[in-house]
Write an enzyme that holds these catalytic residues in place. Structure first.
Site, PDB file in Angstrom:
ATOM      1  N   GLY A  13      -0.650   1.228  -2.612  1.00  0.00           N
ATOM      2  CA  GLY A  13       0.006   1.146  -1.665  1.00  0.00           C
ATOM      3  C   GLY A  13       1.677   1.099  -1.030  1.00  0.00           C
ATOM      4  O   GLY A  13       1.187   2.648  -2.258  1.00  0.00           O
ATOM      5  N   ASN A  14       2.938   1.037  -1.302  1.00  0.00           N
ATOM      6  CA  ASN A  14       3.554   1.878  -1.403  1.00  0.00           C
ATOM      7  C   ASN A  14       4.753   0.503  -1.192  1.00  0.00           C
ATOM      8  O   ASN A  14       4.404  -0.852  -0.593  1.00  0.00           O
ATOM      9  CB  ASN A  14       4.094   3.007  -0.670  1.00  0.00           C
ATOM     10  CG  ASN A  14       4.483   2.341   0.734  1.00  0.00           C
ATOM     11  OD1 ASN A  14       5.109   1.659   1.882  1.00  0.00           O
ATOM     12  ND2 ASN A  14       3.397   3.085   1.838  1.00  0.00           N
ATOM     13  N   ARG A  15       6.025   0.486  -1.855  1.00  0.00           N
ATOM     14  CA  ARG A  15       6.950  -0.073  -1.661  1.00  0.00           C
ATOM     15  C   ARG A  15       7.723  -0.436  -0.227  1.00  0.00           C
ATOM     16  O   ARG A  15       9.336  -1.474  -0.142  1.00  0.00           O
ATOM     17  CB  ARG A  15       8.346   0.065  -2.328  1.00  0.00           C
ATOM     18  CG  ARG A  15       7.829   0.291  -3.634  1.00  0.00           C
ATOM     19  CD  ARG A  15       9.123   0.546  -5.133  1.00  0.00           C
ATOM     20  NE  ARG A  15       8.524   1.086  -6.342  1.00  0.00           N
ATOM     21  CZ  ARG A  15       8.288   0.574  -6.879  1.00  0.00           C
ATOM     22  NH1 ARG A  15       7.933  -1.375  -7.318  1.00  0.00           N
ATOM     23  NH2 ARG A  15       7.415   1.322  -8.075  1.00  0.00           N
ATOM     24  N   SER A  16       7.480   0.246   1.053  1.00  0.00           N
ATOM     25  CA  SER A  16       7.963  -0.034   2.276  1.00  0.00           C
ATOM     26  C   SER A  16       7.708  -2.107   2.187  1.00  0.00           C
ATOM     27  O   SER A  16       6.432  -2.542   2.259  1.00  0.00           O
ATOM     28  CB  SER A  16       7.771   0.018   3.420  1.00  0.00           C
ATOM     29  OG  SER A  16       7.705   0.010   4.932  1.00  0.00           O
TER      30      SER A  16
END
Ligand code: CTP
Length: 241
Positions: A48-51
């Site tokens: 995943g990512n931090r958005s």
């Protein structure tokens, strides 16, 4: 029962009442993508990512307040304005499929879509006792490129979360990206700056126009950036006020 955040948003909408801004986007069909996609490694783990989805949700909510017909395709759990049709997705593929089914005059692609996903995720949980797995990655579909290729083509707003590199500054990268992606506007930011980008309530963005011109917007709450963005989109599309 509805979540407290949803009740608050609904109350705000009622209290705000009809405004001049509400008329502004009436009749306009809008797609907004938001949040960070999750690409499964196994039934438990993902890449995943931090958005957080805050910027995209603020943009969708503001368009709905101004009377647009809004479909928000989101990988975030944040609530949406009651007039927004929210479609919840997880992966880049699900986001691409959901976007493909929606017609739009304007597409604002605020999602942080994973560029790569595990090739063939495991249907069983990978066990620690089997040792570290080797995860091979493959490309995900480019959601924005598919929208840009539509005929007739909607007005397309892209996003670029940049860090810059040894070779190129972040804004220079964004200008190059706006031209490569062939978007009508690109909203760029330097995610290493405190109070800008992922997870926070404020953002500091630069707008890149198709001719390569850039405009620096002062740091502001994401809700305020969303308002300015819809004013700018209306102006660029020459929508009647
Ligand atoms: N985007 C998309 N689908 C993807 C990847 C990106 O729709 N699979 C959209 C994003 O929502 C954003 C824009 O494309 O509006 C730019 O995303 P970015 O990740 O910065 O583009 P990349 O092509 O991955 O650029 P880079 O060369 O920096 O990796």
């Amino acid at each position: 029962m509805a979540e407290p955040e949803d009740i608050l948003i609904a109350l705000e909408a009622i209290l705000a009442g009809p405004s001049e801004a509400l008329v502004n986007l009436g009749g306009l069909k809008v797609i907004v993508t938001a949040g960070g996609t999750r690409e499964a490694i196994d039934p438990v783990r993902y890449i995943g990512n931090r958005s957080s989805g805050k910027m995209g949700h603020a943009i969708a909510d503001e368009a709905a307040r101004r009377g647009a017909e809004v479909v928000l395709i989101t990988a975030s759990d944040l609530p949406a304005h009651p007039a927004v049709k929210a479609v919840r997705v997880e992966s880049a593929q699900e986001m691409a499929d959901a976007v493909a089914g929606v017609n739009a005059d304007v597409a604002v692609m605020a999602a942080a879509v994973a560029d790569f996903r595990p090739a063939g995720s495991s249907s069983e949980k990978l066990a620690r006792t089997d040792g570290p797995p080797e995860v091979r990655l493959e490309k995900t579909p480019d959601v924005l490129a598919a929208v840009v290729a539509r005929d007739p083509r909607p007005f397309v707003v892209g996003f670029a979360a940049e860090t810059g590199s040894a070779k190129q500054g972040w804004l220079e990268r964004a200008v190059e990206k706006a031209s490569r992606k062939n978007v009508d506007l690109l909203i760029a930011n330097d995610i290493t700056e405190p109070g800008a980008g992922f997870g926070v309530d404020t953002n500091h963005v630069a707008i890149v126009f198709p001719d390569g011109r850039t405009e620096d917007w002062e740091k502001a709450p994401k809700t305020e950036i969303a308002r300015r963005l819809w004013d700018l989109i209306s102006q660029q599309m020459a929508l009647p006020r």
